[in-house]
Write a protein that holds these residues in place. Structure first.
Motif, PDB file in Angstrom:
ATOM      1  N   PHE A  47       0.838  -1.201   0.000  1.00 39.41           N
ATOM      2  CA  PHE A  47       0.000   0.000   0.000  1.00 39.41           C
ATOM      3  C   PHE A  47       0.871   1.249   0.000  1.00 39.41           C
ATOM      4  O   PHE A  47       1.888   1.315   0.704  1.00 39.41           O
ATOM      5  N   VAL A  48       0.455   2.248  -0.774  1.00 40.17           N
ATOM      6  CA  VAL A  48       1.158   3.534  -0.819  1.00 40.17           C
ATOM      7  C   VAL A  48       0.265   4.643  -0.277  1.00 40.17           C
ATOM      8  O   VAL A  48       0.635   5.352   0.663  1.00 40.17           O
ATOM      9  N   ALA A  49      -0.910   4.808  -0.866  1.00 43.80           N
ATOM     10  CA  ALA A  49      -1.813   5.886  -0.468  1.00 43.80           C
ATOM     11  C   ALA A  49      -3.214   5.579  -0.970  1.00 43.80           C
ATOM     12  O   ALA A  49      -3.384   4.819  -1.922  1.00 43.80           O
ATOM     13  N   ALA A  50      -4.210   6.181  -0.323  1.00 47.81           N
ATOM     14  CA  ALA A  50      -5.592   5.989  -0.743  1.00 47.81           C
ATOM     15  C   ALA A  50      -6.394   7.247  -0.443  1.00 47.81           C
ATOM     16  O   ALA A  50      -6.073   8.004   0.477  1.00 47.81           O
ATOM     17  N   ILE A  51      -7.431   7.441  -1.230  1.00 53.63           N
ATOM     18  CA  ILE A  51      -8.386   8.510  -0.974  1.00 53.63           C
ATOM     19  C   ILE A  51      -9.776   7.876  -1.008  1.00 53.63           C
ATOM     20  O   ILE A  51     -10.142   7.195  -1.968  1.00 53.63           O
ATOM     21  N   ARG A  52     -10.522   8.050   0.081  1.00 55.27           N
ATOM     22  CA  ARG A  52     -11.839   7.459   0.166  1.00 55.27           C
ATOM     23  C   ARG A  52     -12.860   8.323  -0.560  1.00 55.27           C
ATOM     24  O   ARG A  52     -12.601   9.480  -0.892  1.00 55.27           O
ATOM     25  N   TRP A  53     -14.057   7.756  -0.747  1.00 61.57           N
ATOM     26  CA  TRP A  53     -15.111   8.513  -1.419  1.00 61.57           C
ATOM     27  C   TRP A  53     -15.451   9.767  -0.618  1.00 61.57           C
ATOM     28  O   TRP A  53     -15.920  10.762  -1.172  1.00 61.57           O
ATOM     29  N   THR A  54     -15.166   9.748   0.690  1.00 61.32           N
ATOM     30  CA  THR A  54     -15.416  10.916   1.535  1.00 61.32           C
ATOM     31  C   THR A  54     -14.381  12.021   1.304  1.00 61.32           C
ATOM     32  O   THR A  54     -14.588  13.157   1.720  1.00 61.32           O
ATOM     33  N   GLY A  55     -13.253  11.661   0.683  1.00 62.83           N
ATOM     34  CA  GLY A  55     -12.174  12.630   0.477  1.00 62.83           C
ATOM     35  C   GLY A  55     -11.042  12.492   1.474  1.00 62.83           C
ATOM     36  O   GLY A  55      -9.994  13.134   1.310  1.00 62.83           O
ATOM     37  N   THR A  56     -11.227  11.678   2.498  1.00 62.73           N
ATOM     38  CA  THR A  56     -10.153  11.489   3.464  1.00 62.73           C
ATOM     39  C   THR A  56      -9.025  10.677   2.834  1.00 62.73           C
ATOM     40  O   THR A  56      -9.260   9.826   1.973  1.00 62.73           O
ATOM     41  N   THR A  57      -7.809  10.962   3.256  1.00 62.69           N
ATOM     42  CA  THR A  57      -6.635  10.326   2.661  1.00 62.69           C
ATOM     43  C   THR A  57      -5.869   9.501   3.687  1.00 62.69           C
ATOM     44  O   THR A  57      -5.927   9.762   4.894  1.00 62.69           O
ATOM     45  N   TYR A  59      -1.969   7.279   4.091  1.00 62.94           N
ATOM     46  CA  TYR A  59      -0.642   7.085   3.519  1.00 62.94           C
ATOM     47  C   TYR A  59       0.133   6.014   4.272  1.00 62.94           C
ATOM     48  O   TYR A  59      -0.012   5.863   5.484  1.00 62.94           O
ATOM     49  N   ALA A  60       0.982   5.317   3.539  1.00 60.23           N
ATOM     50  CA  ALA A  60       1.953   4.448   4.186  1.00 60.23           C
ATOM     51  C   ALA A  60       2.979   5.315   4.900  1.00 60.23           C
ATOM     52  O   ALA A  60       3.300   6.417   4.436  1.00 60.23           O
ATOM     53  N   ASP A  61       3.502   4.833   6.009  1.00 52.44           N
ATOM     54  CA  ASP A  61       4.475   5.616   6.773  1.00 52.44           C
ATOM     55  C   ASP A  61       5.705   5.952   5.919  1.00 52.44           C
ATOM     56  O   ASP A  61       6.302   7.026   6.079  1.00 52.44           O
ATOM     57  N   SER A  62       6.062   5.063   5.010  1.00 52.93           N
ATOM     58  CA  SER A  62       7.271   5.253   4.208  1.00 52.93           C
ATOM     59  C   SER A  62       7.170   6.412   3.217  1.00 52.93           C
ATOM     60  O   SER A  62       8.193   6.885   2.709  1.00 52.93           O
ATOM     61  N   VAL A  63       5.947   6.863   2.923  1.00 51.19           N
ATOM     62  CA  VAL A  63       5.783   7.942   1.942  1.00 51.19           C
ATOM     63  C   VAL A  63       5.147   9.193   2.543  1.00 51.19           C
ATOM     64  O   VAL A  63       5.056  10.223   1.866  1.00 51.19           O
ATOM     65  N   LYS A  64       4.721   9.117   3.790  1.00 46.89           N
ATOM     66  CA  LYS A  64       4.045  10.242   4.433  1.00 46.89           C
ATOM     67  C   LYS A  64       4.964  11.458   4.436  1.00 46.89           C
ATOM     68  O   LYS A  64       6.136  11.371   4.783  1.00 46.89           O
ATOM     69  N   GLY A  65       4.423  12.598   4.014  1.00 45.96           N
ATOM     70  CA  GLY A  65       5.206  13.822   3.949  1.00 45.96           C
ATOM     71  C   GLY A  65       5.918  14.013   2.621  1.00 45.96           C
ATOM     72  O   GLY A  65       6.394  15.117   2.328  1.00 45.96           O
ATOM     73  N   ARG A  66       5.994  12.954   1.813  1.00 44.94           N
ATOM     74  CA  ARG A  66       6.645  13.065   0.497  1.00 44.94           C
ATOM     75  C   ARG A  66       5.651  12.894  -0.652  1.00 44.94           C
ATOM     76  O   ARG A  66       5.812  13.516  -1.703  1.00 44.94           O
ATOM     77  N   PHE A  67       4.650  12.062  -0.460  1.00 46.97           N
ATOM     78  CA  PHE A  67       3.655  11.783  -1.509  1.00 46.97           C
ATOM     79  C   PHE A  67       2.324  12.423  -1.124  1.00 46.97           C
ATOM     80  O   PHE A  67       1.967  12.497   0.057  1.00 46.97           O
ATOM     81  N   THR A  68       1.580  12.846  -2.139  1.00 47.14           N
ATOM     82  CA  THR A  68       0.252  13.408  -1.929  1.00 47.14           C
ATOM     83  C   THR A  68      -0.709  12.812  -2.938  1.00 47.14           C
ATOM     84  O   THR A  68      -0.457  12.855  -4.154  1.00 47.14           O
ATOM     85  N   ILE A  69      -1.818  12.254  -2.448  1.00 45.10           N
ATOM     86  CA  ILE A  69      -2.856  11.726  -3.325  1.00 45.10           C
ATOM     87  C   ILE A  69      -3.971  12.751  -3.429  1.00 45.10           C
ATOM     88  O   ILE A  69      -4.317  13.408  -2.438  1.00 45.10           O
ATOM     89  N   SER A  70      -4.502  12.910  -4.640  1.00 42.01           N
ATOM     90  CA  SER A  70      -5.570  13.880  -4.833  1.00 42.01           C
ATOM     91  C   SER A  70      -6.529  13.380  -5.901  1.00 42.01           C
ATOM     92  O   SER A  70      -6.178  12.520  -6.718  1.00 42.01           O
ATOM     93  N   ARG A  71      -7.715  13.945  -5.894  1.00 40.67           N
ATOM     94  CA  ARG A  71      -8.766  13.513  -6.819  1.00 40.67           C
ATOM     95  C   ARG A  71      -9.275  14.718  -7.589  1.00 40.67           C
ATOM     96  O   ARG A  71      -9.486  15.791  -7.006  1.00 40.67           O
ATOM     97  N   ASP A  72      -9.475  14.552  -8.883  1.00 35.00           N
ATOM     98  CA  ASP A  72     -10.056  15.598  -9.722  1.00 35.00           C
ATOM     99  C   ASP A  72     -11.373  15.053 -10.257  1.00 35.00           C
ATOM    100  O   ASP A  72     -11.396  14.244 -11.189  1.00 35.00           O
ATOM    101  N   ASN A  73     -12.464  15.480  -9.652  1.00 37.44           N
ATOM    102  CA  ASN A  73     -13.776  14.937 -10.034  1.00 37.44           C
ATOM    103  C   ASN A  73     -14.151  15.314 -11.463  1.00 37.44           C
ATOM    104  O   ASN A  73     -14.799  14.537 -12.165  1.00 37.44           O
ATOM    105  N   ALA A  74     -13.752  16.482 -11.903  1.00 38.16           N
ATOM    106  CA  ALA A  74     -14.092  16.921 -13.258  1.00 38.16           C
ATOM    107  C   ALA A  74     -13.401  16.062 -14.309  1.00 38.16           C
ATOM    108  O   ALA A  74     -13.986  15.740 -15.351  1.00 38.16           O
ATOM    109  N   LYS A  75     -12.165  15.664 -14.030  1.00 37.51           N
ATOM    110  CA  LYS A  75     -11.414  14.849 -14.977  1.00 37.51           C
ATOM    111  C   LYS A  75     -11.600  13.353 -14.717  1.00 37.51           C
ATOM    112  O   LYS A  75     -11.172  12.525 -15.509  1.00 37.51           O
ATOM    113  N   ASN A  76     -12.207  13.018 -13.581  1.00 36.57           N
ATOM    114  CA  ASN A  76     -12.389  11.625 -13.169  1.00 36.57           C
ATOM    115  C   ASN A  76     -11.039  10.906 -13.033  1.00 36.57           C
ATOM    116  O   ASN A  76     -10.852   9.790 -13.528  1.00 36.57           O
ATOM    117  N   THR A  77     -10.113  11.580 -12.379  1.00 38.22           N
ATOM    118  CA  THR A  77      -8.772  11.042 -12.183  1.00 38.22           C
ATOM    119  C   THR A  77      -8.368  11.122 -10.712  1.00 38.22           C
ATOM    120  O   THR A  77      -8.904  11.936  -9.947  1.00 38.22           O
TER     121      THR A  77
END
Length: 124
Positions: A47-57, A59-77
């Motif tokens: 596991f690296v990172a996840a974003i729930r349908w609620t928008g909460t995110t 992260y794995a401890d190994s990537v926290k502070g370095r990786f950011t997960i985000s969602r673009d609803n308009a682009k569906n990405t």
């Protein structure tokens, strides 16, 4: 079932950045939990990172502070911004989606749809 396609992988030097993107079709990402996993040769998928349908995110401890997960609803990405990359981040990165309960967020079995993966190589 939603279909997923990853892009953005490549070769980068240590301390550099990459942005991965997961494009969805056949479903709306905002209705799913979407995660990034990675798997290096000879190792288990992790596991690296996840974003729930609620928008909460999450992260794995190994990537926290370095990786950011985000969602673009308009682009569906769902994107994964990776900064300060390390050689140990080298792996195949997979996007996954599912109607995942919180307790299964970090488990590959919690997701029903997977992309084909995109390779990331970080040189020292």
């Amino acid at each position: 079932q939603v279909q997923l396609v990853e892009s953005g992988g490549g070769l980068v030097q240590a301390e550099g950045s990459l942005r991965l993107s997961c494009a969805a079709s056949g479903g709306t990402v905002s209705r799913y939990s979407v995660a990034w996993f990675r798997q290096a040769p000879g190792k288990e998928r992790e596991f690296v990172a996840a974003i729930r349908w609620t928008g909460t995110t999450h992260y794995a401890d190994s990537v926290k502070g370095r990786f950011t997960i985000s969602r673009d609803n308009a682009k569906n990405t769902v994107d994964l911004q990776m900064n300060t990359l390390k050689p140990e981040d080298t792996s195949i990165y997979y996007c996954a989606a599912g109607t995942t309960i919180l307790s299964n967020m970090r488990q590959p079995g919690g997701y029903s749809s997977w992309g084909q993966g995109t390779p990331v190589t970080v040189s020292a």
